[in-house]
Design a protein around this motif. Structure first.
Motif, PDB file in Angstrom:
ATOM      1  N   LEU A 154      92.108  -2.434  70.794  1.00  0.00           N
ATOM      2  CA  LEU A 154      92.100  -1.236  71.782  1.00  0.00           C
ATOM      3  C   LEU A 154      93.247  -0.540  72.204  1.00  0.00           C
ATOM      4  O   LEU A 154      94.260  -1.492  72.703  1.00  0.00           O
ATOM      5  N   LEU A 155      93.335   0.634  72.088  1.00  0.00           N
ATOM      6  CA  LEU A 155      94.546   1.313  72.736  1.00  0.00           C
ATOM      7  C   LEU A 155      94.503   1.980  73.927  1.00  0.00           C
ATOM      8  O   LEU A 155      93.392   1.887  74.557  1.00  0.00           O
ATOM      9  N   ALA A 156      95.677   2.208  74.710  1.00  0.00           N
ATOM     10  CA  ALA A 156      95.639   2.692  75.896  1.00  0.00           C
ATOM     11  C   ALA A 156      94.840   3.857  76.364  1.00  0.00           C
ATOM     12  O   ALA A 156      94.380   3.993  77.424  1.00  0.00           O
ATOM     13  N   CYS A 157      94.472   4.747  75.191  1.00  0.00           N
ATOM     14  CA  CYS A 157      93.858   5.821  75.472  1.00  0.00           C
ATOM     15  C   CYS A 157      92.601   5.726  75.431  1.00  0.00           C
ATOM     16  O   CYS A 157      91.602   6.668  75.780  1.00  0.00           O
ATOM     17  N   GLY A 158      92.031   4.296  75.153  1.00  0.00           N
ATOM     18  CA  GLY A 158      90.602   4.231  75.171  1.00  0.00           C
ATOM     19  C   GLY A 158      90.117   4.071  73.475  1.00  0.00           C
ATOM     20  O   GLY A 158      88.778   3.488  73.473  1.00  0.00           O
ATOM     21  N   TYR A 159      90.844   4.504  72.688  1.00  0.00           N
ATOM     22  CA  TYR A 159      90.252   4.442  71.373  1.00  0.00           C
ATOM     23  C   TYR A 159      90.447   3.052  70.490  1.00  0.00           C
ATOM     24  O   TYR A 159      91.370   2.141  71.317  1.00  0.00           O
ATOM     25  N   THR A 160      89.694   2.591  69.750  1.00  0.00           N
ATOM     26  CA  THR A 160      90.174   1.490  69.100  1.00  0.00           C
ATOM     27  C   THR A 160      90.645   1.640  67.596  1.00  0.00           C
ATOM     28  O   THR A 160      89.526   2.338  66.893  1.00  0.00           O
TER      29      THR A 160
END
Length: 409
Positions: A154-160
């Protein structure tokens, strides 16, 4: 292991900049002397004071802020470093490095340094896979810049997806592995030896615009060649089609470009009598078209039959003719790894076979990492877990050097 090592830590403007605090602290705890350069964007995520307190040295952010009037800071730091570590490395700094842009303290220092550089990329998954970023990373890798690949999650931008900066502990492990490699290479066990490395995939022409090939990128072969150079050997790369550039501009290295399996055999055979070690890392086509058209084959009908004939088996041919040469083959397998590897080693009279399962994650064609099993006539010698191809290349050449000098049986 890092005691006394001088590490210049570059911190750029991504959310992963917060991890730089832990990374800096752990480097210092391991005995390293750390200096920090931050980009202006990085200071939006973490303060200069934090990294100053952890490194116990002033932090640099401005090219024109000379903290010591007796030196020019970016030149002084560039000369001082044993290793430049950029973590996180954003798409922006990666692009600057690729084209040689120098518009801030960090990018200017990177142009001035002759120290090795290691990047820990961190960015959105779509940014990481963007063609421009992929191209830039490939270019930097070809120049010898080391990479600590980002993790997935999980990335900070919300994408995985892939793009998370690797954890500080794993980055430090990569730094330690680099210095360990340097220490071993400094002994130059292959000084005076001549090494041939084949790399990439061969091309078998159907006509002037079509051919049969495979997925080999050349990365493993080039990593082995670089390792042999680092260990003191005189190296010739015989390369077919590759996706990356060879480690050029190195003293003691020569490159021979070939296309077909027959071309590769002829090039290697010319050098064979005067060779100490041959590492056949290339993926050579087993078959070629019986006839190659001299003009483009035009489409006609609903099907086309293509007759193939067997190519010369380079490894087996050289294995039959070897005298004192040390012969290393590769076995890229999808099943029954040990069985196929041992069979290949015996049939082709190799001294070592490097086998890998190309279906395993983190191994095989095109990746920056590999997982290999090393076999000799008595069975498995060593398993090398997932590691960078550079690390694996060095270990393979260390094994060869030890066998060649009689230090290992």
């Amino acid at each position: 292991m890092l005691t006394g090592k001088k590490i210049l830590l570059g911190v750029t403007g991504g959310i992963a900049a917060f991890k730089a605090a832990s990374l800096c602290s752990k480097l210092v705890q391991q005995g390293a002397e750390v200096r920090v350069i931050m980009t202006e964007s990085a200071t939006k995520f973490i303060s200069e004071l934090t990294l100053q307190a952890l490194s116990k040295h002033p932090v640099y952010t401005d090219t024109f802020e000379e903290k010591n009037p007796q030196v020019i800071a970016h030149i002084d730091l560039a000369d001082w470093a044993d290793l430049v570590l950029i973590a996180p490395a954003t798409a922006n700094i990666i692009a600057k490095m690729t084209v040689g842009l120098a518009d801030d303290m960090l990018s200017t220092t990177l142009l001035a340094t002759e120290a090795p550089i290691m990047l820990a990329p961190a960015m959105n998954v779509h940014m990481y896979t963007h063609p421009a970023v992929t191209r830039n990373l490939a270019e930097l890798t070809a120049r010898g810049v080391m990479m600590v690949e980002p993790g997935s999650g999980l990335l900070a931008c919300g994408y995985t997806g892939k793009g998370r900066m690797e954890e500080p502990e794993n980055i430090i492990a990569a730094v330690e592995a680099y210095f360990a490699r340097q220490g071993r290479a400094a002994q130059r066990p292959l000084a005076g030896k001549k090494v041939i490395v084949t790399a990439g995939g061969t091309v078998e022409r159907l006509d002037p615009v079509r051919y049969i090939t495979n997925d080999s990128s050349g990365k493993m072969g080039f990593a082995i060649a670089k390792a042999a150079l680092d260990l003191g050997a005189e190296v010739t790369i015989v390369a077919g089609r590759t996706d990356v550039s060879p480690p050029l501009h190195r003293e003691g290295l020569s490159l021979v470009r070939v296309e077909s399996a027959q071309d590769m055999y002829e090039a290697v055979n010319t050098l064979w009598a005067d060779t100490d070690i041959l590492v056949k890392a290339a993926a050579v086509a087993d078959y070629r078209p019986k006839q190659a058209a001299d003009r483009k084959i035009k489409k006609s009908g609903d099907s086309m039959t293509l007759e193939l004939v067997k190519n010369i088996d380079i490894l087996e041919t050289l294995g039959r003719s070897k005298r004192s040469q040390f012969l290393i083959g590769f076995a890229a397998e999808t099943d029954h790894l040990e069985e196929h590897a041992m069979d290949k080693l015996r049939r082709k009279n190799c001294d070592l076979i490097i086998a890998n399962d190309v279906t395993a994650e983190g191994a095989g064609f095109g990746t920056d990492t590999n997982i290999v099993h090393v076999y000799d006539a008595n069975g498995q010698v060593e398993t090398i877990p997932q590691a960078s191809k550079e690390e694996i290349g060095l270990r393979i050449m260390e094994l060869a050097a030890a066998r060649l000098t009689g230090e290992s049986k």
